[in-house]
Design a protein around this motif. Structure first.
Motif, mmCIF file in Angstrom:
data_model
loop_
_atom_site.group_PDB
_atom_site.id
_atom_site.type_symbol
_atom_site.label_atom_id
_atom_site.label_comp_id
_atom_site.label_asym_id
_atom_site.label_seq_id
_atom_site.Cartn_x
_atom_site.Cartn_y
_atom_site.Cartn_z
ATOM 1 N N PRO A 115 0.814 -1.234 0.000
ATOM 2 C CA PRO A 115 0.000 0.000 0.000
ATOM 3 C C PRO A 115 0.841 1.274 0.000
ATOM 4 C CG PRO A 115 -0.909 -1.606 1.531
ATOM 5 C CD PRO A 115 0.401 -2.168 1.060
ATOM 6 N N LEU A 116 1.984 1.252 0.692
ATOM 7 C CA LEU A 116 2.826 2.447 0.729
ATOM 8 C C LEU A 116 3.340 2.778 -0.658
ATOM 9 C CD1 LEU A 116 4.234 4.620 2.418
ATOM 10 C CD2 LEU A 116 6.116 3.029 2.756
ATOM 11 N N GLN A 117 3.694 1.760 -1.442
ATOM 12 C CA GLN A 117 4.164 1.996 -2.804
ATOM 13 C C GLN A 117 3.065 2.616 -3.662
ATOM 14 O OE1 GLN A 117 7.367 1.170 -4.803
ATOM 15 N NE2 GLN A 117 6.106 2.798 -5.676
ATOM 16 N N ARG A 118 1.850 2.144 -3.494
ATOM 17 C CA ARG A 118 0.749 2.692 -4.283
ATOM 18 C C ARG A 118 0.488 4.160 -3.917
ATOM 19 N NH1 ARG A 118 -1.463 -0.958 -7.349
ATOM 20 N NH2 ARG A 118 -1.398 -3.174 -6.820
ATOM 21 N N ARG A 133 7.520 18.563 1.030
ATOM 22 C CA ARG A 133 7.025 17.726 2.129
ATOM 23 C C ARG A 133 7.201 16.246 1.811
ATOM 24 N NH1 ARG A 133 2.882 21.746 2.181
ATOM 25 N NH2 ARG A 133 1.538 20.418 0.893
ATOM 26 N N LEU A 134 6.902 15.860 0.579
ATOM 27 C CA LEU A 134 7.034 14.455 0.194
ATOM 28 C C LEU A 134 8.478 13.990 0.306
ATOM 29 C CD1 LEU A 134 6.026 11.803 -1.043
ATOM 30 C CD2 LEU A 134 6.345 12.834 -3.308
ATOM 31 N N LEU A 135 9.406 14.781 -0.211
ATOM 32 C CA LEU A 135 10.817 14.380 -0.192
ATOM 33 C C LEU A 135 11.348 14.303 1.234
ATOM 34 C CD1 LEU A 135 12.060 16.481 -3.245
ATOM 35 C CD2 LEU A 135 11.715 14.005 -3.153
ATOM 36 N N HIS A 136 10.949 15.241 2.075
ATOM 37 C CA HIS A 136 11.394 15.196 3.473
ATOM 38 C C HIS A 136 10.788 13.991 4.200
ATOM 39 C CE1 HIS A 136 13.827 18.781 3.922
ATOM 40 N NE2 HIS A 136 12.935 19.499 3.279
ATOM 41 N N THR A 194 0.286 4.842 4.119
ATOM 42 C CA THR A 194 0.505 6.044 3.325
ATOM 43 C C THR A 194 1.825 6.676 3.745
ATOM 44 O OG1 THR A 194 -0.614 7.535 4.869
ATOM 45 C CG2 THR A 194 -1.981 6.440 3.204
ATOM 46 N N VAL A 195 2.337 7.537 2.884
ATOM 47 C CA VAL A 195 3.600 8.194 3.202
ATOM 48 C C VAL A 195 3.461 9.036 4.465
ATOM 49 C CG1 VAL A 195 5.316 9.848 2.382
ATOM 50 C CG2 VAL A 195 4.340 8.197 0.792
ATOM 51 N N GLU A 200 10.279 -2.063 3.172
ATOM 52 C CA GLU A 200 10.650 -2.016 4.594
ATOM 53 C C GLU A 200 9.810 -0.985 5.347
ATOM 54 O OE1 GLU A 200 15.144 -2.956 5.584
ATOM 55 O OE2 GLU A 200 15.005 -1.493 3.980
ATOM 56 N N ALA A 201 9.658 0.182 4.730
ATOM 57 C CA ALA A 201 8.928 1.262 5.406
ATOM 58 C C ALA A 201 7.444 0.977 5.496
ATOM 59 C CB ALA A 201 9.161 2.584 4.671
#
Length: 796
Positions: A391-394, A428-431, A478-479, A471-472
């Motif tokens: 789900p995190l990848q999606r 925000r996404l990159l951080h 979600t991110v 892993e994350a």
């Protein structure tokens, strides 16, 4: 039985057709395609993890673009993973595509990933670790590492044939063999005979896992033959062909598979890059030049001419003068070199030599660009959205599309203006990804602006990031949720105060409001218990940066400001005692802390301090204490004087008096040299200060000439470090001023006439001449007389 006989005998009871290949070999890929067209099998078996059978149909998806890789990871330990990379010129990929195009079943028959990943876990627990992905990708037919006892079959065959380069031998006997030359199975028959001889001599060749893998593959081949009554084609590494041909019993093969360790594994397709196919990537995929091999496979004809045309296009794009005549001459030279070296066609070595001589004028600098961009390349594959993913990848894929941040293999810089909503969301996404350990982007220094509203990132997508995402995934779906949970956990387990403050800074940059209360609570608790002034001084700058960025992003930082002010007050109280009785290394480290705190206080501005006054005033009082206390090392006292002078809190006369006292004959030379280092060294711009204040320069010069010969060698290294950091022009100017002697150089303080070459008074005529240009640069259309006078003073 020959390959032709085996092909003609396809039917009930016939043996499988074994197509031994070199992984990622374009010649093998062409030969596999021709062989499959000739024999028309009823099923194609391919070396690879059988858990990926359900993923094979995705290879026909329009969105699928090789290079790609099968990624397997342990469900309960996502970081334990293995890759099976496939390029467009990989024989396995060609076999998959052929099977899908002809509606023929395709299956993977290698040892399941559930055992491969468990093997890697056992190795990690038992001794020196060997990357499971490296083990899987190498697959036994690539070169061994420096300390690897395994043999390289291709290297042995090349050496037997009299070649010193396995790549060159492979090109001559396989890659330069045109498709459709004679029987399509002939090359596989010849390669099988060669590998059979090697297996008779070397056995497993140091590939300890191969007997188990080959036993599993034999069982799968037998099952396919029973199911399809013959008509079986097997595409596998040529090294395994003799073992698959060997007659063994089912019981013997099954006995080798008993007791294998297992873990629960998930599998999916992930993008791959040409750069990761090269041996230098660490995955040992077996080819040094994936870009070159991709060209050989895709070029319909005249591969050398087409390749050199690509090289010319790249060099032209880099502003090098390369014409069509260069291409023609390079082709001629490559063909001549191939003829002289006895090669059937020019290979990579001949074309490289031709490019160096004709297009690069003998230089290896542009040639390295060719190697990086074309010979290896930065091609990044694509995977369809229908491929299985955590789900995190999606969620990350959705955000990448919404924010228009496409993953790319080639490194690129992205400038973000945080005043724009889309750029702020990108930041925000990159951080957040950095907090999760997914290093897609790295912050870089902005060239165009130093304002806090601008950020620069270097983006580069690497295949390993797919593993980091898996892993994350344990932290959230979600991110945002994953980054929040990971930040809270990291704050609780952080080892030092500086780690927590850095986490608070990242938390604000990533805009994680739900995680901030936890981080602030841990920060307050750690700050209250930590009594080490060095730790407090390290923590303060990160807190102040957080306040600064929080203002730009509109984040509520009231709680952070309170902690920062309290931390600063504790630094002010503890710093003078902490600076006493320090050795040279400790004094230098404390000097860096003083610089960091000074910068932090400058950013805090006139924030109120505990009791009365402002933090800035309190800090200036601390600097005065440090500057006049004899127990404080000279490097710290000198830096305190310099900081007070720069802030205008110390007059030049006072600074000169303090310098004179520090450089007096009663001061040990090493202490005096350390004071000079603190005052004008350490990247403080002290060179220009000495250039423009000849009185200070005269004090330094007078002290230096009076240093006893016995002590001069002791202070020389420190002085050299101090003055060698100056710009060459500053050093030359200082040398000229010293050569002229006191008062002769026209120093500002000495004679009031400015620096050499400038008059003592303002030249209004020269100033008036440049005023129109200055107004144009500043965008001033209508200026009054006072503004003109001010500009004249500046330009004059």
């Amino acid at each position: 039985m020959t390959g032709v006989e085996r092909a003609a005998g396809q039917g009930a009871g016939a043996g499988p057709v074994l197509l031994g290949v070199r992984h990622h070999g374009p010649g093998s890929a062409r030969a596999v395609r021709a062989a499959l067209e000739q024999i028309r099998p009823r099923i194609v078996l391919i070396e690879g993890p059988p858990e990926a059978d359900a993923l094979i149909p995705l290879a026909a998806d329009e969105e699928m673009r090789p290079p790609v890789a099968l990624l397997a990871h342990a469900v309960d330990e996502p970081g334990r993973s293995a890759f099976w990379p496939l390029a467009g010129f990989s024989p396995e990929w060609v076999a998959i595509r052929w099977a899908l195009e002809h509606d023929v079943p395709a299956r993977f028959i290698d040892l399941p990933a559930t055992h491969t990943l468990a093997w890697g876990r056992q190795e990690d627990e038992a001794g020196p670790e060997r990357s499971p992905d490296a083990e899987t990708a190498a697959d036994g037919d690539t070169g061994p590492g420096p300390a690897d006892p395994r043999i390289d079959p291709i290297g042995v065959l090349a050496e037997t044939a009299g070649y010193d380069d396995p790549e060159r031998w492979w090109e001559d006997v396989v890659e330069h063999r045109g498709a459709g030359e004679g029987d399509a199975l002939a090359p596989f028959t010849a390669l099988e005979e060669a590998m059979s001889a090697l297996r008779e001599t070397y056995g497993s060749g140091g590939h300890d896992r191969d007997p188990v893998r080959e036993a599993y593959m034999r069982l799968q081949v037998r099952a396919a033959q029973r199911e399809f009554e013959g008509g079986v084609a097997v595409v596998c590494g040529a090294w395994h062909v003799p073992a698959l041909r060997r007659k063994t019993t089912v019981a013997a093969d099954r006995s080798l598979l008993k007791g294998l360790p297992k873990v629960k594994a998930d599998m999916t397709w992930v993008p791959w890059t040409h750069r990761r196919l090269s041996r230098a990537s660490g995955y040992g995929a077996g080819i040094d030049s994936p870009g070159w091999y991709g060209h050989l496979f895709s070029a319909p004809d005249r591969p050398v001419e087409r390749w050199l045309t690509k090289v010319a296009g790249l060099l032209r794009a880099e502003d090098r003068i390369v014409s069509s005549a260069h291409v023609i001459e390079a082709v001629r030279l490559a063909e001549t070199l191939a003829a002289m070296r006895g090669r059937p066609l020019p290979g990579l070595s001949e074309t490289t030599d031709a490019v160096r001589a004709v297009m690069c004028e003998g230089s290896d600098v542009p040639l390295e660009l060719v190697r990086d961009r074309l010979v290896v390349g930065d091609v990044l594959g694509e995977v369809p959205s229908s491929a299985p993913a955590v789900p995190l990848q999606r969620d990350l894929t959705r955000l990448q599309r919404r924010l228009r941040l496409k993953p790319e293999a080639l490194e690129r810089e992205v400038e973000l203006d945080l005043r724009k909503e889309n750029d702020a969301a990108r930041s925000r996404l990159l951080h957040r990804l950095r907090l999760l350990g997914i290093a897609w982007g790295e912050p870089a220094a902005s060239r165009g602006s130093t304002g806090t509203f601008r950020e620069t990132w270097r983006l580069r997508w690497e295949p390993e990031l797919s593993v980091r995402i898996a892993e994350a995934g344990v932290w959230g779906t979600t991110v945002l949720s994953a980054a929040t949970a990971r930040t809270e956990a990291d704050a609780v387990t952080a080892q030092g105060l500086a780690d927590v403050t850095a986490l608070a800074e990242h938390c604000l940059l990533a805009e994680l409001p739900d995680a901030l209360p936890t981080v602030m609570r841990v920060l307050a608790d750690r700050a209250a218990l930590d009594t080490d002034v060095g730790h407090l001084a390290q923590a303060l700058p990160a807190l102040v940066r957080s306040l600064r960025y929080g203002d730009v992003r509109g984040t509520d930082t009231a709680a952070l400001a309170e902690v920062a002010a309290g931390l600063a007050e504790r630094v002010f109280v503890g710093l003078p005692p902490a600076c006493a009785a320090l050795d040279g290394d400790a004094a230098e480290e404390m000097r860096r802390h003083v610089d960091a705190v000074h910068g932090a206080v400058g950013l805090l501005g006139d924030a109120p301090a505990a009791g009365h006054g402002s933090l800035r005033n309190r800090w200036q009082s601390v600097l005065r204490v440090l500057s006049g206390r004899d127990t404080v090392p000279g490097v710290i006292r000198g830096r305190a004087v310099r900081l007070l002078l720069d802030d205008g809190e110390l007059a030049q006369d006072e600074a000169a008096l303090l310098m004179g006292l520090a450089l007096s004959p009663g001061t040990p030379p090493q202490d005096a040299a350390a004071w000079i280092e603190g005052f004008v060294g350490g990247g403080s711009g002290g060179g220009m200060l000495l250039v423009h204040d000849e009185r200070l320069l005269g004090l330094v010069d007078e002290w230096l000439t009076g240093v006893p010969a016995s002590a001069f060698t002791d202070v020389l290294p420190l002085l050299r470090r101090t003055f060698s950091a100056y710009e060459p022009g500053v050093r030359r100017t200082l040398g000229e001023l010293v050569r002229r002697g006191p008062g002769a150089g026209g120093g500002v303080t000495a004679v009031g006439s400015g620096t050499p070459g400038f008059a003592a008074d303002l030249d209004t005529a020269r100033a008036d001449a440049v005023l129109p240009v200055v107004r144009l640069l500043l965008g001033l259309d209508d200026v009054d007389e006072n503004t003109d006078n001010h500009l004249a003073g500046v330009t004059g």
